[in-house]
Design an enzyme around this catalytic site. Structure first.
Site, mmCIF file in Angstrom:
data_model
loop_
_atom_site.group_PDB
_atom_site.id
_atom_site.type_symbol
_atom_site.label_atom_id
_atom_site.label_comp_id
_atom_site.label_asym_id
_atom_site.label_seq_id
_atom_site.Cartn_x
_atom_site.Cartn_y
_atom_site.Cartn_z
ATOM 1 N N CYS A 128 0.802 -1.020 0.173
ATOM 2 C CA CYS A 128 0.080 0.147 -0.159
ATOM 3 C C CYS A 128 0.809 1.270 0.134
ATOM 4 O O CYS A 128 1.473 1.572 -0.934
ATOM 5 C CB CYS A 128 -0.963 0.100 1.151
ATOM 6 S SG CYS A 128 -2.121 1.394 1.410
ATOM 7 N N ASP A 175 -9.484 -3.351 -7.575
ATOM 8 C CA ASP A 175 -9.070 -2.625 -6.476
ATOM 9 C C ASP A 175 -9.192 -1.212 -6.602
ATOM 10 O O ASP A 175 -8.851 -0.683 -7.660
ATOM 11 C CB ASP A 175 -7.308 -2.738 -6.151
ATOM 12 C CG ASP A 175 -6.954 -2.080 -5.082
ATOM 13 O OD1 ASP A 175 -7.441 -1.070 -4.405
ATOM 14 O OD2 ASP A 175 -5.746 -2.363 -4.800
ATOM 15 N N HIS A 207 -8.212 -4.887 -1.733
ATOM 16 C CA HIS A 207 -7.329 -4.044 -1.342
ATOM 17 C C HIS A 207 -6.769 -4.397 0.164
ATOM 18 O O HIS A 207 -7.533 -4.552 1.305
ATOM 19 C CB HIS A 207 -7.497 -2.649 -1.513
ATOM 20 C CG HIS A 207 -6.191 -1.706 -1.035
ATOM 21 N ND1 HIS A 207 -5.384 -1.284 -2.103
ATOM 22 C CD2 HIS A 207 -5.750 -1.127 0.192
ATOM 23 C CE1 HIS A 207 -4.270 -0.548 -1.333
ATOM 24 N NE2 HIS A 207 -4.637 -0.356 -0.108
#
Length: 242
Positions: A128, A175, A207
């Site tokens: 991320c 995502d 995600h």
């Protein structure tokens, strides 16, 4: 480079980055200071150590139990693993503007402390928030031999264009932060640039699956574990030929 010249590939962190499962376990590492920054250090057993160092750039949770356990797992695979607290114990509202600076300086301090003689090889992983820092360490100005990222955020075309070392992407098929059209554009950039890359795509996960999967769900657990194994195999291969 402004926004018009540097299109976004992976969107900024959103609420999806705060969803998922909190994992349980007892961290095996310790927190030390490197260059004035809290750093989680997961040390491999002497019998399994491969002599290499892995820089871990965590997701929006920062130094958190899930990430501690992931770093411990990398250490169990032989890598001395170092994770940076670029949030200084807080989250993005307070430290968004400083994380780039902190991460860049921290990486240089790690290299100076753990690899001054040039014998130690470095790799890097990021989930991320950490994805763009991995891209930076894989540029001509970086020092990592290979990198891997899962479900990226805050990533622009320039981050991918600048990659100069092998990179692995591990992403969900859908995502909201890294949509299929942006994923295809990333592949296009890497292909046109003749970069060394691989991209694995998982269905039926969201995600954050690589760091906050619901382990009670057999498929999510498998996808998380498969993503992790792919990171390790990617690093092992490129270090063996570098």
């Amino acid at each position: 480079m402004d926004a018009l010249e540097d299109p976004v590939l992976a969107q900024p962190v959103g609420l999806c980055c705060l969803k998922g499962s909190i994992h349980s376990g007892e961290p095996a590492g310790k927190i030390v200071q490197i260059g004035g920054v809290d750093t989680y250090v997961a040390t491999p057993d002497k019998t399994t150590s491969n002599g290499h160092v892995l820089l871990f750039f965590p997701d929006a949770f920062g130094l958190h139990i899930n990430n501690f356990l992931t770093m411990d797992a990398f250490a169990a695979c032989g890598y001395l693993t170092l994770g940076v607290d670029y949030f200084a114990g807080s989250w993005k509202n307070k430290h968004m503007s400083s994380t780039d600076r902190v991460a860049a300086k921290w990486a240089r301090d790690v290299e100076a402390e753990y690899g001054p003689n040039g014998e130690v090889k470095f790799v890097c992983a990021g989930h991320c928030w950490g994805a763009r820092f991995v891209c930076g360490q894989l540029s001509k100005d970086g020092f990592c031999k290979a990198g891997a990222i899962a479900h990226p955020s805050f990533m622009n075309e320039s981050h991918v264009i600048g990659i100069d070392a092998p990179i692995l992407f591990s992403v969900p098929v859908t995502d909201s932060l890294f949509m299929p059209e942006q994923r295809r554009r990333a592949v296009e950039i890497m292909t046109e640039g003749k970069k060394k890359y691989n991209m694995q795509i998982f269905s039926n996960v969201a995600h954050g699956f690589a760091s906050r999967a619901f382990l009670s769900d057999p498929y999510e657990k498998w996808a998380k574990e498969q993503s992790f194994k792919s990171f390790v195999q990617w690093f092992d291969f490129w270090l063996s030929v570098s």
